[in-house]
Design an enzyme around this catalytic site. Structure first.
Site, mmCIF file in Angstrom:
data_model
loop_
_atom_site.group_PDB
_atom_site.id
_atom_site.type_symbol
_atom_site.label_atom_id
_atom_site.label_comp_id
_atom_site.label_asym_id
_atom_site.label_seq_id
_atom_site.Cartn_x
_atom_site.Cartn_y
_atom_site.Cartn_z
ATOM 1 N NE ARG A 98 -3.979 -2.126 2.150
ATOM 2 C CZ ARG A 98 -5.009 -2.247 2.977
ATOM 3 N NH1 ARG A 98 -5.213 -1.328 3.912
ATOM 4 N NH2 ARG A 98 -5.829 -3.274 2.877
ATOM 5 C CG ASP A 158 -14.111 5.392 8.112
ATOM 6 O OD1 ASP A 158 -14.640 4.328 8.485
ATOM 7 O OD2 ASP A 158 -12.940 5.443 7.683
#
Length: 267
Positions: free
Chosen positions: A38, A137
């Site tokens: 990532r 979030d």
């Protein structure tokens, strides 16, 4: 595996320390390949030639912090995941006809928040009702997706026909292959960014139900307890905290008591 960027346990430990400092998340030893995969995308995007260079850049560029967090947070979700929680929510709403506030504390790309909204509309028998849904979030990219309310048709087709027809518009032409949540459903949800590690939340006291599922597994027990104390303080008396199937809070009996399948009530 061929890795164009030098990556050792030293870099992995530095990343683990940084993400824990920023979010409280504890990355397991097994996540070293995930971290490389990532973050190497960020290295390429920024033109860095090593992880050490990237980490030094991260320390001096606040704007990159958000990309770093977004890259390393996991967002596994689907509509009506762990369906028994939504069945319990429907029962709760039927016995509590007054105004209700629900906090979806890790809403990811929005499927959970919209599942809550659909359950509320069904339980109240109308798209015009008195339930407010707060959806937060830490990942800004996921919040953008959630606010858009557009999902691949394959995700939506897993819902029953009544829900698909009542709550979604199927895309046509350039939007073929996608479905959008109807505006009447979205009006009940307020999306915002929140880091659960913060000492104070944007959510105000007076919440009736908190959905925070499969999130605490990423924190150690002292961090879990600190976060839960802050969250539970926002709940009304006899309010519900809904956890994920992989979470157990038996060590926090002084804060909450189980009252169903991963559903807890404030002590």
């Amino acid at each position: 595996m061929d890795r164009p960027f030098a990556y050792s346990n030293k870099e992995f430990e530095a990343v683990r320390q940084k993400i824990r400092q920023l979010t409280g998340i504890n990355l397991a030893d097994s996540k070293d390949s995930m971290v490389y995969s990532r973050l190497s995308r960020r290295l390429r995007a920024l033109g860095h030639t090593s992880f050490q260079q990237y980490l030094a850049f991260l320390d001096t560029n606040k704007e990159e912090t958000e990309h770093f967090i977004n890259a390393l947070t996991t967002n596994l979700t689907s509509f009506f995941r762990e369906a028994h929680h939504f069945e319990a929510l429907a029962t709760y709403l039927e016995s509590h006809p007054g105004a209700i506030t629900i906090w979806c504390a890790a809403c990811s790309s929005g499927e959970e928040a919209y599942s809550i909204a659909m359950t509320c509309a069904e339980a109240r028998g109308s798209l015009k009702h008195n339930v407010t849904i707060l959806a937060s979030d830490i990942d800004s990219k996921m919040l953008e997706k959630a606010q858009a309310g557009v999902f691949p048709i394959g995700h939506v087709e897993k819902l029953n026909l009544n829900r698909r027809k009542q709550f979604f518009h199927k895309g046509k032409g350039a939007n073929s292959g996608f479905a959008r949540v109807i505006p009447e459903l979205r009006t009940h949800i307020r999306f915002f960014q929140e880091n659960l590690l913060n000492s104070h939340y944007k959510v105000k006291p007076g919440v009736d139900i908190i959905f925070c599922r499969n999130v605490m597994i990423y924190f150690d027990k002292p961090t879990q307890e600190a976060i839960l104390k802050r969250m539970l303080a926002l709940l009304n008396p006899r309010g519900w905290y809904i956890a994920g199937h992989s979470e157990n809070f038996s060590h926090l009996a002084n804060l909450m008591r189980p009252m169903g399948k991963t559903i807890y009530q404030v002590v």
